[in-house]
Design a protein around this motif. Structure first.
Motif, PDB file in Angstrom:
ATOM      1  N   ARG A 139       8.225  39.625 -71.928  1.00 57.00           N
ATOM      2  CA  ARG A 139       9.297  38.666 -72.216  1.00 57.00           C
ATOM      3  C   ARG A 139      10.267  39.262 -73.224  1.00 57.00           C
ATOM      4  O   ARG A 139      11.491  39.123 -73.084  1.00 57.00           O
ATOM      5  CB  ARG A 139       8.710  37.353 -72.736  1.00 57.00           C
ATOM      6  CG  ARG A 139       9.758  36.255 -72.958  1.00 57.00           C
ATOM      7  CD  ARG A 139       9.095  34.979 -73.463  1.00 57.00           C
ATOM      8  NE  ARG A 139      10.079  33.912 -73.657  1.00 57.00           N
ATOM      9  CZ  ARG A 139       9.784  32.716 -74.158  1.00 57.00           C
ATOM     10  NH1 ARG A 139       8.515  32.432 -74.483  1.00 57.00           N
ATOM     11  NH2 ARG A 139      10.725  31.806 -74.318  1.00 57.00           N
ATOM     12  N   GLU A 142      13.096  41.490 -71.895  1.00 56.44           N
ATOM     13  CA  GLU A 142      14.093  40.900 -71.006  1.00 56.44           C
ATOM     14  C   GLU A 142      15.122  40.112 -71.813  1.00 56.44           C
ATOM     15  O   GLU A 142      14.804  39.574 -72.878  1.00 56.44           O
ATOM     16  CB  GLU A 142      13.409  39.969 -69.997  1.00 56.44           C
ATOM     17  CG  GLU A 142      12.356  40.650 -69.138  1.00 56.44           C
ATOM     18  CD  GLU A 142      12.953  41.666 -68.177  1.00 56.44           C
ATOM     19  OE1 GLU A 142      14.101  41.465 -67.731  1.00 56.44           O
ATOM     20  OE2 GLU A 142      12.266  42.671 -67.874  1.00 56.44           O
ATOM     21  N   SER A 146      16.007  35.015 -68.818  1.00 55.81           N
ATOM     22  CA  SER A 146      15.299  35.636 -67.698  1.00 55.81           C
ATOM     23  C   SER A 146      14.189  34.713 -67.200  1.00 55.81           C
ATOM     24  O   SER A 146      13.858  33.697 -67.819  1.00 55.81           O
ATOM     25  CB  SER A 146      14.688  36.966 -68.125  1.00 55.81           C
ATOM     26  OG  SER A 146      13.536  36.740 -68.936  1.00 55.81           O
ATOM     27  N   ASP A 147      13.588  35.067 -66.071  1.00 60.37           N
ATOM     28  CA  ASP A 147      12.469  34.284 -65.566  1.00 60.37           C
ATOM     29  C   ASP A 147      11.295  34.287 -66.545  1.00 60.37           C
ATOM     30  O   ASP A 147      10.549  33.304 -66.633  1.00 60.37           O
ATOM     31  CB  ASP A 147      12.032  34.783 -64.177  1.00 60.37           C
ATOM     32  CG  ASP A 147      11.866  36.288 -64.099  1.00 60.37           C
ATOM     33  OD1 ASP A 147      12.207  36.997 -65.064  1.00 60.37           O
ATOM     34  OD2 ASP A 147      11.412  36.779 -63.035  1.00 60.37           O
ATOM     35  N   TYR A 148      11.129  35.367 -67.300  1.00 56.40           N
ATOM     36  CA  TYR A 148      10.073  35.396 -68.318  1.00 56.40           C
ATOM     37  C   TYR A 148      10.327  34.329 -69.382  1.00 56.40           C
ATOM     38  O   TYR A 148       9.384  33.728 -69.905  1.00 56.40           O
ATOM     39  CB  TYR A 148       9.986  36.781 -68.965  1.00 56.40           C
ATOM     40  CG  TYR A 148       9.220  37.791 -68.145  1.00 56.40           C
ATOM     41  CD1 TYR A 148       7.953  38.215 -68.513  1.00 56.40           C
ATOM     42  CD2 TYR A 148       9.761  38.320 -66.973  1.00 56.40           C
ATOM     43  CE1 TYR A 148       7.239  39.135 -67.764  1.00 56.40           C
ATOM     44  CE2 TYR A 148       9.071  39.241 -66.203  1.00 56.40           C
ATOM     45  CZ  TYR A 148       7.800  39.643 -66.599  1.00 56.40           C
ATOM     46  OH  TYR A 148       7.092  40.538 -65.843  1.00 56.40           O
ATOM     47  N   THR A 174       6.909  35.384 -61.933  1.00 54.63           N
ATOM     48  CA  THR A 174       8.084  36.202 -62.222  1.00 54.63           C
ATOM     49  C   THR A 174       8.310  37.172 -61.066  1.00 54.63           C
ATOM     50  O   THR A 174       7.391  37.473 -60.301  1.00 54.63           O
ATOM     51  CB  THR A 174       7.918  37.010 -63.522  1.00 54.63           C
ATOM     52  OG1 THR A 174       6.859  37.962 -63.358  1.00 54.63           O
ATOM     53  CG2 THR A 174       7.593  36.098 -64.708  1.00 54.63           C
TER      54      THR A 174
END
Length: 406
Positions: A139, A142, A146-148, A174
């Motif tokens: 995470r 990124e 972000s998707d994280y 993810t």
């Protein structure tokens, strides 16, 4: 179980072998400068050469607010110093035939099936997890949004009380950053690997690491829980006071720190919550002496811990340089970076040096050609991991050895 790879009297003696004066003075100067300029609160630095401890020092404060002095047996939150320990355990399990490094992770974690952008579900092997070629990320690696971020994936040193099942569920949702085996990205791969190891052996990861690594090496202060709260170093983050001077800030449970395009999220009390999952990439705590033990075991070729070919695989470029995300001249092995070009890296370290650090403020390296192992655990992030102190310490070690003709 055989004890230990190292001879305890050599690294655990009350007094280290007298260091060459040039080496001692140069390292002391590097440490003192970082403390005096308030770039570090405290540190423990150990230097071993050919199995002999030639420099040891605890400096500064373990806790600034109470004026508690740093001790050599201080316990630190290790963050990514966890990685070479778990990587070594994976290699041991492979030697024993208890895992297959070339097997799909779904053999051990059937529900872990992240996808690529096109919706396809590629195979991820344990070996790709070891070398961060899985396509996963962190995470903190990124950008915001972000998707994280949206899935609130834990980086393994935040979110106290979060279990491994839930974090793997989030991570599996993810998108993979690239097809496994087609790139390199520092990632949560070791967290996934650690749980795969636990499932394969029907043994919780903390017990498995104790069985394979910490008990054989008599690493009594190191594990996935704090061995002694009274010896634990309080963590701090880099910071500037209102007057422009440096004054690192004490970490709290919601401390965050900008890191390149991302954010490091800290929860120093995470290990005190029994429901926090055992992060194979960042979840251990331990002392500098214990870290030196496992690194020296690797430098010596494994001894009673690992076969020489397993250690050679860990310390060999598995993802050769140049690699996006690593400094010039550095590739990656299993558990740490490998120096392939000292000139490109602008370092006095020898080709084949194995090195990494940790986001709580740590750095270490093994230089096999010089029979050298250096451990520097500090309680100040990020300076102790990748600040000027790490360069000053590295340069001081080599200048001191060269001046002494060692």
């Amino acid at each position: 179980m055989n004890l230990p790879v190292l001879e305890p009297t050599r690294l655990d003696a009350v007094d280290a072998r007298p260091a060459p004066i040039a080496l001692r003075d140069r390292i002391d100067e590097a440490v003192d400068r970082a403390l005096n300029e308030r770039r570090l609160i405290g540190a423990v630095v150990l230097v071993a050469r050919d199995g002999e401890l030639i420099y040891r020092r605890a400096a500064g404060l373990a806790d600034r607010e109470s004026d508690r002095l740093m001790r050599e047996d201080a316990i630190f939150l290790l963050s990514s110093v966890t990685k070479p320990i778990v990587a070594a355990a994976a290699m041991k399990l492979a030697e024993q035939g208890r895992i297959d490094l070339d097997a799909p992770v779904t053999d051990y974690l059937p529900q872990f099936r992240p996808r690529l952008d096109d919706g396809s579900e590629p195979t991820i092997t344990l070996r790709q997890l070891l070398g961060h070629t899985s396509g996963l990320s962190y995470r903190f690696g990124e950008a915001a949004g972000s998707d994280y971020d949206t899935l609130e994936v834990s980086d393994g040193f935040d979110q106290p009380g979060l279990g491994i099942e839930e974090n793997l569920r989030r991570l599996a949702r993810t998108r993979l950053r690239f097809a496994p085996g087609q790139g390199f990205k520092y990632s949560l791969s070791l967290d996934v690997l650690g749980e795969a190891m636990a499932r394969a052996t029907a043994t919780p990861l903390p017990k498995l690491i104790e069985e394979l690594i910490t008990a054989p090496l008599a690493m009594k202060d190191t594990g996935f829980a704090l061995a002694d709260h009274k010896r634990t170093a309080t963590p701090y983050t880099d910071g500037l006071a209102a007057d422009g001077s440096r004054r690192p800030a004490r970490m709290h449970e919601d401390t965050s720190l900008p890191f390149f395009d991302g954010v490091l999220r800290y929860a120093p009390g995470r290990l005190e919550n029994a429901d926090s999952y055992a992060s194979g990439g960042a979840g251990m705590a331990g002392s500098a002496g214990d870290v030196l033990r496992v690194l020296e075991a690797l430098r010596q070729g494994g001894g009673n811990l690992l076969r020489p070919d397993s250690v050679a695989a860990m310390m060999r470029d598995q993802v050769p340089a140049p690699i996006e995300g690593l400094d010039p001249g550095w590739g990656y092995g299993y558990g740490a970076a490998v120096l392939s070009d000292p000139i490109a890296a602008n370092t006095p370290q020898s080709r084949g040096t194995f090195a990494w650090g940790g986001v709580y403020g740590h750095s270490w390296f093994i230089d096999p050609a010089r029979k050298l192992t250096v451990v520097a655990l500090t309680n100040t992030a990020i300076e102790g991991m990748m600040g000027q102190f790490t360069l000053d310490l590295r340069n001081a070690v080599y200048a001191g050895l060269d001046a002494a003709g060692a």
